[in-house]
Scaffold this motif. Structure first.
Motif, PDB file in Angstrom:
ATOM      1  N   ILE A   4       0.854  -1.184   0.000  1.00  0.00           N
ATOM      2  CA  ILE A   4       0.000   0.000   0.000  1.00  0.00           C
ATOM      3  C   ILE A   4       0.892   1.237   0.000  1.00  0.00           C
ATOM      4  N   GLU A   5       0.672   2.124  -0.961  1.00  0.00           N
ATOM      5  CA  GLU A   5       1.410   3.380  -1.027  1.00  0.00           C
ATOM      6  C   GLU A   5       0.432   4.536  -0.893  1.00  0.00           C
ATOM      7  N   THR A   6       0.868   5.611  -0.239  1.00  0.00           N
ATOM      8  CA  THR A   6       0.013   6.766   0.021  1.00  0.00           C
ATOM      9  C   THR A   6       0.571   7.996  -0.681  1.00  0.00           C
ATOM     10  N   TYR A   7      -0.318   8.707  -1.379  1.00  0.00           N
ATOM     11  CA  TYR A   7       0.027   9.986  -2.002  1.00  0.00           C
ATOM     12  C   TYR A   7      -0.923  11.036  -1.418  1.00  0.00           C
ATOM     13  N   VAL A   8      -0.364  12.061  -0.793  1.00  0.00           N
ATOM     14  CA  VAL A   8      -1.176  13.130  -0.218  1.00  0.00           C
ATOM     15  C   VAL A   8      -1.339  14.201  -1.282  1.00  0.00           C
ATOM     16  N   LEU A   9      -2.583  14.405  -1.731  1.00  0.00           N
ATOM     17  CA  LEU A   9      -2.834  15.192  -2.929  1.00  0.00           C
ATOM     18  C   LEU A   9      -3.772  16.363  -2.670  1.00  0.00           C
ATOM     19  N   GLY A  10      -3.542  17.448  -3.387  1.00  0.00           N
ATOM     20  CA  GLY A  10      -4.484  18.565  -3.423  1.00  0.00           C
ATOM     21  C   GLY A  10      -4.377  19.500  -2.237  1.00  0.00           C
ATOM     22  N   MET A  11      -5.151  20.589  -2.330  1.00  0.00           N
ATOM     23  CA  MET A  11      -5.060  21.651  -1.331  1.00  0.00           C
ATOM     24  C   MET A  11      -5.615  21.247   0.030  1.00  0.00           C
ATOM     25  N   VAL A  12      -6.471  20.226   0.069  1.00  0.00           N
ATOM     26  CA  VAL A  12      -6.972  19.761   1.362  1.00  0.00           C
ATOM     27  C   VAL A  12      -6.341  18.423   1.765  1.00  0.00           C
ATOM     28  N   GLN A  13      -5.285  18.065   1.061  1.00  0.00           N
ATOM     29  CA  GLN A  13      -4.425  16.934   1.442  1.00  0.00           C
ATOM     30  C   GLN A  13      -5.201  15.631   1.639  1.00  0.00           C
ATOM     31  N   VAL A  18      -2.595   3.790  -3.345  1.00  0.00           N
ATOM     32  CA  VAL A  18      -2.283   2.931  -4.483  1.00  0.00           C
ATOM     33  C   VAL A  18      -1.973   1.543  -3.935  1.00  0.00           C
ATOM     34  N   LEU A  19      -2.840   0.608  -4.256  1.00  0.00           N
ATOM     35  CA  LEU A  19      -2.688  -0.776  -3.801  1.00  0.00           C
ATOM     36  C   LEU A  19      -1.969  -1.561  -4.887  1.00  0.00           C
ATOM     37  N   TRP A  20      -0.937  -2.276  -4.476  1.00  0.00           N
ATOM     38  CA  TRP A  20      -0.195  -3.134  -5.397  1.00  0.00           C
ATOM     39  C   TRP A  20      -0.415  -4.598  -5.016  1.00  0.00           C
ATOM     40  N   GLN A  21      -0.684  -5.407  -6.016  1.00  0.00           N
ATOM     41  CA  GLN A  21      -0.689  -6.862  -5.845  1.00  0.00           C
ATOM     42  C   GLN A  21       0.110  -7.421  -7.004  1.00  0.00           C
ATOM     43  N   ASP A  22       1.354  -7.811  -6.719  1.00  0.00           N
ATOM     44  CA  ASP A  22       2.338  -8.123  -7.756  1.00  0.00           C
ATOM     45  C   ASP A  22       2.482  -6.880  -8.646  1.00  0.00           C
ATOM     46  N   ASN A  23       2.219  -6.980  -9.941  1.00  0.00           N
ATOM     47  CA  ASN A  23       2.373  -5.801 -10.800  1.00  0.00           C
ATOM     48  C   ASN A  23       1.034  -5.137 -11.133  1.00  0.00           C
TER      49      ASN A  23
END
Length: 205
Positions: A4-13, A18-23
């Motif tokens: 599991i990867e996290t991207y904090v996006l936008g003006m209100v964060q 992004v969930l990965w299972q193999d590729n």
């Protein structure tokens, strides 16, 4: 391998996950069209199986069209929030005095229960209150709670389509879940359900 990867996006964060299972990749709540997110996926040869929205507010949907155009992937959400995609008042971008956000991608709808998208198997949990279609995604021991539950707090109910009575009912769901699960909220830090059951005042109303 799952990740599991996290991207904090936008003006209100907003937390985009992004969930990965193999590729293979499943994207939850892309608040903006993040070039870093797309480059990270592309550099690793990721295959995007779909995008899932926990609900339709502007800060969770702003990157949908760009990601769908880039990856040619389907969009999924609860049907109760479908009108938010095309109504800036309902999705609160208009109500906040921000540039209007409209999503043109036609979504597919998920009912409560178990689902499979590509290689991803998960449970979709209907939890209205923050919005009529607010939902959560349980993937193994990981719960993506959207704007239902935060660390020490809950989602607001004073935006268009919010309902505190429905939110109270939805919060009862957490009493029946395994307290060992990790909570990945729409905003703020990751927490765990055991901690929230002990310390979050809204789970003891």
């Amino acid at each position: 391998m799952k990740k599991i990867e996290t991207y904090v996006l936008g003006m209100v964060q907003v937390n985009c996950y992004v969930l990965w299972q193999d590729n293979h990749v499943l994207i939850i709540d892309p608040g903006t069209a993040s070039s870093k997110l797309m480059k990270d996926i592309d550099d690793r040869g990721g295959i995007v199986d779909g995008i899932v929205l926990t609900h339709g507010h502007f800060d969770h949907i702003g990157g949908v069209d760009a990601l769908v155009e880039h990856y040619h992937c389907p969009l999924y959400m609860n049907a109760w929030d479908k009108d938010m995609l095309k109504d800036a008042y309902l999705n609160a971008s208009g109500a906040m005095g921000l540039p209007e956000i409209i999503v043109h991608t036609k979504p597919q709808f998920l009912d409560a229960g178990k689902h499979t998208i590509g290689v991803f198997e998960f449970q979709f949990i209907y939890a209205p209150g923050h919005s009529s279609g607010c939902s959560m995604i349980l993937w193994d021991e990981n719960l993506f709670s959207g704007d239902v539950l935060f660390a020490g707090s809950i989602g607001r109910t004073d935006l268009p389509d919010g309902d505190m009575g429905k939110m109270r009912n939805s919060l009862r769901i957490f009493k029946d879940l395994d307290p060992s699960i990790k909570i990945y909220p729409g905003h703020g830090p990751v927490t765990d359900l055991r901690c929230e059951l002990q310390q979050n005042p809204y789970l003891n109303m």
